[in-house]
Design an enzyme around this catalytic site. Structure first.
Site, PDB file in Angstrom:
ATOM      1  N   SER A 231     -54.934 -57.712  -1.976  1.00  0.00           N
ATOM      2  CA  SER A 231     -54.142 -56.486  -1.940  1.00  0.00           C
ATOM      3  C   SER A 231     -54.685 -55.466  -0.948  1.00  0.00           C
ATOM      4  CB  SER A 231     -54.106 -55.889  -3.348  1.00  0.00           C
ATOM      5  OG  SER A 231     -54.170 -54.486  -3.300  1.00  0.00           O
ATOM      6  N   LYS A 232     -53.752 -54.755  -0.333  1.00  0.00           N
ATOM      7  CA  LYS A 232     -54.076 -53.750   0.676  1.00  0.00           C
ATOM      8  C   LYS A 232     -54.756 -52.523   0.089  1.00  0.00           C
ATOM      9  CE  LYS A 232     -50.637 -54.239   4.280  1.00  0.00           C
ATOM     10  NZ  LYS A 232     -49.292 -53.904   4.653  1.00  0.00           N
ATOM     11  N   ARG A 233     -54.578 -52.318  -1.202  1.00  0.00           N
ATOM     12  CA  ARG A 233     -55.108 -51.091  -1.805  1.00  0.00           C
ATOM     13  C   ARG A 233     -56.625 -50.993  -1.677  1.00  0.00           C
ATOM     14  NH1 ARG A 233     -54.230 -51.715  -7.153  1.00  0.00           N
ATOM     15  NH2 ARG A 233     -53.335 -53.739  -6.677  1.00  0.00           N
TER      16      ARG A 233
END
Ligand code: GLU
Length: 485
Positions: free
Chosen positions: A242-244
């Protein structure tokens, strides 16, 4: 000869998982003195992204995965068309005139009847002559794969193992679109064959396409390469990466300040286990250069379980690689990184003005505690900028002190440095000066050190102060102290 390829679609920035796929394909080819190709799969005109192809090449170059030759599918359209026509002649494909609307209707009917929709075109058995007349009259068409009924397709994946499918569960897929472009399915089979590809690595998301490809290979009479589907790389929180939590693209990690060789080493272990024997109690080896990986790599050591992308582990690798750099290489790599990705423009200018020798001294001092280059961008400014405006009472150690006491101490420190000259002062002498000074006045030595640090560097965080003063030099140290007197 072993021939592998990396076949990305230029539809956005290259995902870090793509580098892993490329790495495995590269290693297998190099291990066997084979060939490794780059193939740009740009047959989907709707998903084309400007600049994506150049970025793919740039990333392969930076990560050190050199390819022997490049192919581009949009330059080979005639080939796919020819091959599709062959299938038509053989009866393994047909012209289809079904409109999107017709297909949508069939789909909703199936959904209403709660049946899974497997598309079978009303045109699949139309006499060829009739279809050709319609085409001659200007009607739009696609070419579809024709599958036998209730046929069991078997497939032995290089990583996932044996599996089988039934043609009744498979759509008769489009091979050639109405715009004359092939679909992925046709192009991948034709190209892997024509390029002599012997081993394929690709993401497991392509596994459902396999039965279509197996049927195409058999219709064409081509030999199938060994195909290995690599498991998805998971986020520690589950699901896809995930990019988070940070970057997911090959470029993003470089921007964040990771070394490509550290990232590669980390990626090697995402799904591969080194075929090494360990003595009882011995730790598993984790550090491998690209060449060492190439010398050891084999498809049989690729695991089918999904690996987890542990960012802390990546940071650990990066720190190891930074620590192993010679001072010259550290300076060079950091300077290049800063020029390309650094955000602090003023700092960039000052570093250039300060010259490489000065930078090298600072970097060597910071080297052991640096994890990624972007941290250095935060740590360097105090070596280059000094305003004389810090609040000397703004720290846990100094907050209860009198400003005048601090100023007097700074004045005495300046005198001490001047009278001995900084390069004649040893670490011990300097420390005992401060400690005795504190004892005599019933002050805390820690508070004095901190006040000096705040005056010289204007931050409570820095590498050991004595070494920092050595790098700054006497003139600069005195200058900085005097701004507070
Ligand atoms: N173009 C596909 C992709 O972008 C390649 C799949 C394959 O390697 O066959 O992942």
């Amino acid at each position: 000869m072993v021939v592998t390829r990396f076949a990305p679609s230029p539809t956005g920035s290259l995902h870090i998982g793509g580098i892993r796929t490329a790495l495995f394909a590269y290693a297998l080819a190099r291990r066997h003195n084979g060939r490794f190709f780059l193939r740009i799969e740009d047959t989907d005109q709707n998903r084309f992204v400007e600049g994506a192809e150049a970025e793919i090449e740039e990333m392969l170059d930076i990560y050190g995965l050199a390819f022997d030759e490049k192919f581009k599918q949009s330059e080979r359209l005639q080939l796919y068309k020819q091959e599709a026509e062959k299938l038509i002649e053989q009866g393994d494909a047909y012209y289809c005139f079904a409109t999107k609307q017709e297909i949508d209707e069939m789909r909703s009917q199936a959904q209403e009847g709660k049946k899974t929709f497997i598309f079978r075109s009303p045109y699949r058995d139309m006499p060829l002559a009739e279809a050709r007349t319609r085409i001659a009259n200007g009607e739009k068409y696609v070419i579809r794969q024709k599958l036998p009924e209730n046929h069991v397709v078997v497939f032995d994946d290089g990583v996932q193992g044996k599996m089988s499918f039934n043609t009744n569960d498979i759509d008769e897929t489009v091979l050639l679109k109405s715009d004359g472009f092939p679909t992925y399915h046709l192009a991948v089979v034709v190209d892997d064959h024509l390029m002599g590809v012997t081993h394929v690595f690709r993401g497991v998301e392509w596994l459902p396409s396999v039965p279509k490809h197996v049927m195409l290979y058999s219709a064409f009479g081509y030999t199938m390469p060994v195909i290995a589907h690599l498991p998805v790389i998971l986020d520690p929180d589950g699901g896809k990466l995930s990019k988070r939590k940070g970057s997911v693209s090959a470029r993003g990690f470089l921007e964040e300040g990771y070394l490509p060789e550290a990232i590669l080493n980390f990626l090697m272990l995402l799904g591969w286990s080194a075929p090494l024997n360990y003595e009882h109690g011995e730790r598993e080896r984790e550090l491998f250069s690209l060449q060492e990986f190439v010398d050891l790599f084999d498809m049989k050591d690729v695991n089918k379980a999904s690996p987890v992308f542990n960012r802390e582990k990546l940071i650990w690798f990066n720190q190891k690689y930074i620590q192993s750099l010679t001072p010259d290489l550290l300076t060079l790599k950091f300077s290049n990184w800063l020029q390309k990705y650094g955000k602090d423009e003023q700092l960039k200018d000052m570093i250039i003005k300060g010259g490489p020798d000065y930078l090298q001294k600072i970097l060597t001092l910071e080297q052991s505690r640096t994890h990624i280059f972007s941290e250095l961008e935060q740590l360097l400014p105090p070596f280059y900028r000094h305003e004389g405006k810090a609040n000397l009472l703004d720290s846990k150690q100094t907050k209860n002190m009198e400003l005048d006491t601090i100023k007097q101490f700074l004045k005495d420190m300046a005198l001490f440095i001047e009278s001995h000259t900084l390069d004649k002062i040893s670490h011990e002498l300097w420390e005992s000066f401060v400690r005795e000074y504190a004892d005599k006045r019933e002050l805390k030595a820690g508070a004095l050190f901190m006040s000096l640090r705040l005056a010289i560097l204007e931050t409570p965080f820095s590498p050991p102060l004595f070494e920092v003063m050595g790098i700054l030099g006497e003139k600069e140290v005195l200058n900085r102290i005097r701004k507070y007197l």
